[in-house]
Structure formats: C-alpha cells, structure tokens
Design a protein around this motif. Sequence first.
Motif, short mmCIF file in Angstrom:
data_model
loop_
_atom_site.label_atom_id
_atom_site.label_comp_id
_atom_site.label_asym_id
_atom_site.label_seq_id
_atom_site.Cartn_x
_atom_site.Cartn_y
_atom_site.Cartn_z
N GLN A 47 21.64 114.91 8.89
CA GLN A 47 20.94 115.79 7.66
C GLN A 47 19.78 116.77 8.25
O GLN A 47 19.13 117.45 7.36
CB GLN A 47 20.25 114.67 6.63
N GLY A 48 19.24 116.56 9.57
CA GLY A 48 18.13 117.44 10.00
C GLY A 48 16.98 116.95 9.53
O GLY A 48 15.92 117.76 9.62
N LEU A 49 16.69 115.90 8.92
CA LEU A 49 15.57 115.16 8.46
C LEU A 49 14.68 115.04 9.73
O LEU A 49 15.33 114.38 10.61
CB LEU A 49 15.66 114.18 7.45
N PRO A 50 13.49 115.11 9.91
CA PRO A 50 12.36 115.67 8.89
C PRO A 50 12.30 117.23 8.83
O PRO A 50 11.64 117.76 7.71
CB PRO A 50 11.27 115.01 9.09
N ILE A 51 12.73 117.75 9.90
CA ILE A 51 12.34 119.08 9.71
C ILE A 51 12.86 120.01 8.63
O ILE A 51 12.48 120.86 7.96
CB ILE A 51 12.75 119.80 11.43
N SER A 52 14.34 119.68 8.30
CA SER A 52 14.86 120.42 7.27
C SER A 52 14.28 120.18 5.61
O SER A 52 14.54 120.85 4.96
CB SER A 52 16.38 119.93 7.26
N ALA A 53 13.39 119.35 5.86
CA ALA A 53 12.54 118.99 4.52
C ALA A 53 11.44 119.92 4.24
O ALA A 53 10.91 120.16 2.96
CB ALA A 53 11.89 117.72 4.55
N LEU A 54 11.13 120.46 5.46
CA LEU A 54 9.94 121.64 5.09
C LEU A 54 10.47 122.66 4.61
O LEU A 54 11.58 123.07 4.93
CB LEU A 54 9.44 121.68 6.72
N PRO A 55 9.67 123.49 4.12
CA PRO A 55 9.91 124.72 3.44
C PRO A 55 10.12 126.00 4.63
O PRO A 55 9.52 126.94 4.39
CB PRO A 55 9.06 125.19 2.55
N LEU A 56 10.95 125.85 5.59
CA LEU A 56 11.09 126.66 6.47
C LEU A 56 12.60 127.39 6.46
O LEU A 56 12.84 127.93 7.50
CB LEU A 56 10.75 126.12 7.97
N HIS A 57 13.34 126.89 5.88
CA HIS A 57 14.77 127.36 5.70
C HIS A 57 15.65 126.92 6.86
O HIS A 57 16.35 127.76 7.36
CB HIS A 57 14.99 128.72 5.20
N VAL A 58 15.24 125.79 7.36
CA VAL A 58 15.89 125.40 8.72
C VAL A 58 17.22 124.50 8.08
O VAL A 58 17.01 123.63 7.65
CB VAL A 58 15.13 124.41 9.57
N PRO A 59 18.33 125.05 8.69
CA PRO A 59 19.51 124.34 8.10
C PRO A 59 19.62 122.79 8.84
O PRO A 59 19.08 122.53 9.94
CB PRO A 59 20.68 125.11 8.90
N ALA A 60 20.23 122.10 8.14
CA ALA A 60 20.37 120.50 8.52
C ALA A 60 20.98 120.35 9.64
O ALA A 60 20.62 119.37 10.46
CB ALA A 60 20.92 119.65 7.30
N ASP A 61 21.97 121.34 10.24
CA ASP A 61 22.65 121.34 11.38
C ASP A 61 22.10 122.05 12.67
O ASP A 61 22.65 122.08 13.66
CB ASP A 61 24.12 121.70 11.37
N ALA A 68 17.76 122.19 17.19
CA ALA A 68 16.32 121.90 17.55
C ALA A 68 15.80 120.74 16.29
O ALA A 68 15.06 119.86 16.96
CB ALA A 68 15.51 123.09 17.33
N ALA A 69 16.19 121.00 15.05
CA ALA A 69 15.87 119.91 13.98
C ALA A 69 16.33 118.63 14.62
O ALA A 69 15.87 117.62 14.18
CB ALA A 69 16.34 120.73 12.77
N ARG A 70 17.62 118.50 14.73
CA ARG A 70 18.32 117.38 15.41
C ARG A 70 17.65 116.77 16.43
O ARG A 70 17.20 115.22 16.60
CB ARG A 70 19.81 117.43 15.56
N ALA A 71 17.09 117.46 17.51
CA ALA A 71 16.24 116.98 18.63
C ALA A 71 15.08 116.33 18.19
O ALA A 71 14.51 115.18 18.74
CB ALA A 71 16.10 118.26 19.58
N VAL A 72 14.29 116.93 17.15
CA VAL A 72 12.95 116.43 16.51
C VAL A 72 13.31 115.11 15.72
O VAL A 72 12.47 114.24 15.93
CB VAL A 72 12.44 117.41 15.50
N ALA A 73 14.34 115.16 15.03
CA ALA A 73 14.93 113.91 14.40
C ALA A 73 14.83 112.77 15.30
O ALA A 73 14.72 111.58 15.17
CB ALA A 73 16.10 114.13 13.66
N MET A 74 15.22 112.91 16.52
CA MET A 74 15.55 112.09 17.60
C MET A 74 14.13 111.04 17.85
O MET A 74 13.89 110.23 18.40
CB MET A 74 16.30 112.49 19.00
N HIS A 75 12.99 112.00 17.68
CA HIS A 75 11.75 111.34 17.73
C HIS A 75 10.99 111.04 16.90
O HIS A 75 9.86 110.64 16.76
CB HIS A 75 10.81 112.34 18.72
N ALA A 76 11.52 111.09 15.40
CA ALA A 76 10.84 110.59 14.36
C ALA A 76 11.15 109.11 14.07
O ALA A 76 12.12 108.66 14.08
CB ALA A 76 11.29 111.54 13.18
N GLU A 77 10.05 108.69 13.52
CA GLU A 77 10.10 107.18 12.70
C GLU A 77 10.16 107.54 11.23
O GLU A 77 9.16 108.12 10.80
CB GLU A 77 8.75 106.58 13.34
#
Length: 102
Positions: free
Chosen positions: A1-15, A18-27
């Motif tokens: 889903q690209g969370l959490p970055i895709s939840a920000l109002p930045l229009h980053v697609p869920a796929d 980079a968003a998926r890489a950040v998700a790997m470091h998110a709790e």
Amino acid sequence: QGLPISALPLHVPADDLAARAVAMHAEKLELPAGEVLVPLLDFSPCGPHFLIVVRGRLVVELMPTAQEAMRVGAGSLLLEGLLAESSAKLRAASRCEAYRVR
C-alpha cells in the motif's frame, strides 16, 4: 500500500519503490482512543524518528499540565524529537493508526 508515505498529501503512488523502502523502516502503531504515546528523543538508541498519522486524530498535549496544543489528523507528519524536547505527549482523540519511521 506504500504506507506510510502514500498517506501524506504528496501524491506518491502506493507502488513507488522509495515509498516501499521507507515502509520497511516503519513501525505500525495502533492506538485506541485515549491512549498516550510518548515521542522519542532524537538521541534515542535508534536516532531521530518521525511519525505519520494515517487514520484517526491525535492531540498534542504540553506537559506537565496536559494542555492541548493542537490536533492533528490523517496525512500529518510529526517530528518526534521536537515534541519530546518540548515535553509534549500525543493522545489519541479517536482510534488511530500511525507509523513511526526512523
């Protein structure tokens, strides 16, 4: 889903890779209404953290009086170190889903 970055109002697609890489470091944090979250200091063992609210609302409270400073909702990004230095705490105003990223 690209969370959490895709939840920000930045229009980053869920796929986005980079968003998926950040998700790997998110709790993922699921907070019931009324639960308090203590922000981490920037010099905690894992370094600086930021928090992204995905669902629900959080209240920033200034301690020791628990005075409400502001309310934040989905799509908000909070710098935990800044909040911790101000002796602030976060209280879930409603059921809340947030991600802590280091």
